[in-house]
Design an enzyme around this catalytic site. Sequence first.
Site, PDB file in Angstrom:
ATOM      1  N   HIS A 122      -7.372  -1.289  -3.898  1.00  0.00           N
ATOM      2  CA  HIS A 122      -7.935  -0.266  -3.027  1.00  0.00           C
ATOM      3  C   HIS A 122      -9.304   0.120  -3.576  1.00  0.00           C
ATOM      4  CE1 HIS A 122      -8.398   3.822  -1.315  1.00  0.00           C
ATOM      5  NE2 HIS A 122      -7.475   3.494  -0.429  1.00  0.00           N
ATOM      6  N   ASP A 199      -2.329   1.154 -10.814  1.00  0.00           N
ATOM      7  CA  ASP A 199      -2.473   2.046  -9.668  1.00  0.00           C
ATOM      8  C   ASP A 199      -1.106   2.199  -9.003  1.00  0.00           C
ATOM      9  OD1 ASP A 199      -2.962   3.288  -7.250  1.00  0.00           O
ATOM     10  OD2 ASP A 199      -4.615   1.998  -6.659  1.00  0.00           O
ATOM     11  N   GLN A 202       0.994   3.244  -4.197  1.00  0.00           N
ATOM     12  CA  GLN A 202       2.043   2.714  -3.325  1.00  0.00           C
ATOM     13  C   GLN A 202       3.327   2.433  -4.102  1.00  0.00           C
ATOM     14  OE1 GLN A 202       1.879   2.509  -0.044  1.00  0.00           O
ATOM     15  NE2 GLN A 202      -0.299   3.017   0.129  1.00  0.00           N
ATOM     16  N   LYS A 225       1.166  10.791  -0.517  1.00  0.00           N
ATOM     17  CA  LYS A 225       1.930   9.589  -0.172  1.00  0.00           C
ATOM     18  C   LYS A 225       3.397   9.728  -0.575  1.00  0.00           C
ATOM     19  CE  LYS A 225      -2.110   6.584  -0.773  1.00  0.00           C
ATOM     20  NZ  LYS A 225      -2.480   6.411   0.640  1.00  0.00           N
ATOM     21  N   CYS A 363      -9.604   0.463   3.231  1.00  0.00           N
ATOM     22  CA  CYS A 363     -10.243   0.680   1.917  1.00  0.00           C
ATOM     23  C   CYS A 363      -9.989  -0.506   0.992  1.00  0.00           C
ATOM     24  CB  CYS A 363      -9.752   1.972   1.273  1.00  0.00           C
ATOM     25  SG  CYS A 363     -10.293   3.459   2.132  1.00  0.00           S
TER      26      CYS A 363
END
Length: 405
Positions: A122, A199, A202, A225, A363
């Site tokens: 991202h 990261d 998600q 999220k 993104c």
Amino acid sequence: MYDVNAIRAQFPILSREVNGKPLTYLDSGASAQKPQVVIDAITRAYSEEYSNVHRGLHFLSNLATDKYEGVRDIVKTFLNAPHEDDIIFTSGTTEGINLIAYSWAMPRLQAGDEILISVLEHHANIVPWHFLRERMGIVIKWIDCAMDGSLDAQAVIDAMGPKTKLVAITQMSNVTGTRVDVKTICAAARSRGIASLVDGSQGSVHGPVDVQDIGCDFYPITGHKLYGPSGSGAIYVHPDRQAEMQPFMGGGDMIDVVARDTVTYNKPPMKFEAGTPGIVQTIGMGVALDWLMNVGMDNIAEHEADIATYASAKLQSLNWLQVQGTAPDKGAIFSFTMAGAHAHDLSTVLDKRGVAVRAGSHCAMPLMEHLGVTATCRASFAMYNTKEDVDTLVSALELCHDLFA
């Protein structure tokens, strides 16, 4: 038993209509909806409990401080971090990664040093490293994924060299749903004295996370999220890396003593949390994480895997639909294109049927370029989605095909 209907009943927005159709919300990859327990917590915090934290001795300030600081232990438990002081509050993953760029990388790296990232990333895990490239001469080293969206962990390991100082890799692609073997990558990085950032924007949403098992140095998450409020988030930082970091924002709470000629800083994690924080947002995130852990992240993962299998079969059967990313064991995130129709047009028609998807580059422009597309539609499924939602999407896509063929 995972009762998806009972889960759905806790999300008020899922009972509404859009354009005269029942809402089919398939944009949780961008931002998830909020259960009533989170909405109630936010309302209560503003209407009955609000005050600034850390600075007052009166009842409301103490109450707000206790609730706010209590979230640190909740995040610690959610990520299985060793200690609550390993958790730094942020406004989300973007701030978390920028924090590492400015507080850890900028003081320690020099021109010619390499930061290793994948094409799956991202922009939030790309642009901060471009800042260092522009301002310091840092080299960004890219690893491509296969055309099915899969990323070979060994390819990442093979790219590690003597000048590699940081490996920054997503745990799950927000475009293709690809799951990355971050544990293997982090173990290889640690054995070479290379720092690792995973990261978790998600990955943390779709199954249990154990940062000690992953072995990473940095792991950011985003509250909105995770069914919590926007403007909330946190980052796990290994204590060895915390000791190497300098504060990059100055203000209240992050200081110990301020004099005319000197300043001394507070201990971590407060050292990296300047100013009045997102008090209510953080409290709401804590309620969301508690609620998720009560549902069970393993249960959520099992439910979403079932949805992913069903959706994959349904979408692959549409021979006029091009699904971007079909890696094995992918998550329930599906990006697709249709010949003769721009992604924005598809999204608009789907919306008329009450189906909310995202359209654009998500993104992730380097990944779009690698896949040879300019934009896709993305349907991202979550803990409250059903097979009926998949069927509604497929039916709406068939309408799109009839319109644009």
